[in-house]
Design a protein around this motif. Structure first.
Motif, short mmCIF file in Angstrom:
data_model
loop_
_atom_site.label_atom_id
_atom_site.label_comp_id
_atom_site.label_asym_id
_atom_site.label_seq_id
_atom_site.Cartn_x
_atom_site.Cartn_y
_atom_site.Cartn_z
N PHE A 120 0.83 -1.20 0.00
CA PHE A 120 0.00 0.00 0.00
C PHE A 120 0.87 1.25 0.00
N MET A 121 1.91 1.26 0.82
CA MET A 121 2.81 2.41 0.87
C MET A 121 3.60 2.58 -0.42
N GLY A 122 4.05 1.48 -1.00
CA GLY A 122 4.81 1.57 -2.23
C GLY A 122 3.99 2.00 -3.43
N ALA A 123 2.72 1.62 -3.43
CA ALA A 123 1.86 1.93 -4.57
C ALA A 123 1.32 3.35 -4.52
N ALA A 127 0.16 7.54 0.97
CA ALA A 127 0.25 6.61 2.09
C ALA A 127 1.69 6.48 2.57
N GLU A 128 2.63 6.49 1.65
CA GLU A 128 4.04 6.41 2.04
C GLU A 128 4.44 7.64 2.85
N ALA A 129 3.98 8.83 2.43
CA ALA A 129 4.30 10.04 3.17
C ALA A 129 3.69 10.01 4.57
N VAL A 135 7.30 4.50 10.56
CA VAL A 135 7.90 3.19 10.33
C VAL A 135 9.42 3.28 10.40
N SER A 136 9.99 4.32 9.81
CA SER A 136 11.44 4.48 9.87
C SER A 136 11.91 4.72 11.30
N PHE A 137 11.13 5.46 12.07
CA PHE A 137 11.48 5.68 13.47
C PHE A 137 11.48 4.37 14.24
N CYS A 138 10.46 3.56 14.07
CA CYS A 138 10.36 2.30 14.79
C CYS A 138 11.38 1.28 14.31
N LEU A 175 9.00 -1.45 5.45
CA LEU A 175 9.79 -0.48 4.70
C LEU A 175 10.46 -1.10 3.48
N MET A 176 10.98 -2.31 3.61
CA MET A 176 11.65 -2.95 2.49
C MET A 176 10.68 -3.30 1.38
#
Length: 290
Positions: A120-123, A127-129, A135-138, A175-176
């Motif tokens: 969902f985030m990649g597409a 949503a990625e923003a 997610v990067s923080f965690c 994230l990956m």
């Protein structure tokens, strides 16, 4: 009459052979020494086994030769003897089963939730923003730091250990996978739009099939990380599992059992890694990942 200038290449016999030498093909190298040269499957197996033979040979020479005291590093024969005792007298097979169950439980739960969110985030860049900063923080938070909180919230039972693996795997997978899906070829997306595909059709028929081999590779890599998290979880408040056995052996200074437990983890991880690779090759034969 042809005139030859003094000092020109044609004026000396040595110069006459310069051109053929320059045009000669470079010396052939062994195929294994050429960058990115393929290696046959048989050679790959032989080289891999050769490393293990050399490793155990050096280990035996160091320990049996007296270079390192056996209290700090058991020799291979002592390690094998302790491994037999673990299986015959201490129900080590049950510890292995519990550890494998914990890894699979936490990893499968993380993958089931993280892969759809990553897609969902990649597409969708909106949503990625929205999700990516959190997610990067965690992702940088060590899973072991959550153990005290998880013990307070879930006790010292199985839920706590599964949650440690879940936390350690979930954010990495999200994230990956998002990066993998977001790196789809733009020309394929534009071609699908030209053929009348909808936005959901782009995701289902272009992005997911194109990223599927790389997503499977992501899961293979994160599964290896999950094994490190389960051992950390089993070191605290556990009465079973490979990590629990290693803790007990450390209290008794039994390095043979410690090393055997570590080797068992490596063997299980190697088998699961090979199984993942074989499954990926069967499911995605068009993939370039080997």
């Amino acid at each position: 009459m042809t005139q030859v200038r003094i000092g020109s290449p044609a004026a000396t016999p040595a110069a006459k052979t310069a051109a053929p030498r320059a045009a000669a093909a470079p010396a052939r190298r062994h195929p294994w020494l050429a960058p990115l040269a393929p290696v046959s499957q048989r050679a790959r197996w032989v080289l891999g086994l050769l490393f293990f033979v050399l490793f155990f040979g050096v280990w035996a020479a160091v320990t049996l030769g007296g270079m390192v005291p056996r209290t700090f590093l058991a020799d291979p024969m002592t390690m094998a003897h302790e491994g037999v005792l673990l299986f015959t007298e201490y129900n080590f097979a049950g510890d292995i089963g519990m550890t494998v169950w914990r890894v699979l439980g936490g990893f499968v739960l993380a993958a089931a939730l993280a892969v759809p969110l990553g897609i969902f985030m990649g597409a969708y860049k909106a949503a990625e923003a929205f999700f990516e900063p959190f997610v990067s923080f965690c992702r940088y938070l060590p899973a072991s730091a959550f153990i005290p909180l998880l013990i307070l919230w879930a006790g010292i039972g199985e839920a706590q250990k599964v949650l440690v693996i879940f936390i350690g795997s979930f954010f990495q997978i999200v994230l990956m996978v998002a990066v993998t899906v977001g790196a789809a070829r733009r020309d394929l997306v534009e071609a699908a739009y030209t053929l009348g595909a909808s936005s959901s059709g782009i995701v289902r028929r272009v992005l997911i099939p194109g990223a599927a081999p790389e997503i499977a590779e992501v899961l293979r890599l994160v599964l290896g990380w999950a094994w490190t998290y389960v051992i950390v979880a089993e070191l605290i408040g556990s009465s079973s599992g490979i990590g629990h056995m290693i803790t007990d052996s450390q209290a008794l200074l039994n390095t043979g059992q410690i090393i055997f437990g570590i080797i068992v983890i490596g063997c299980i991880g190697l088998v699961s890694d090979l199984a993942f690779k074989l499954a990926n090759q069967r499911l995605f034969p068009w993939s370039s990942i080997k």
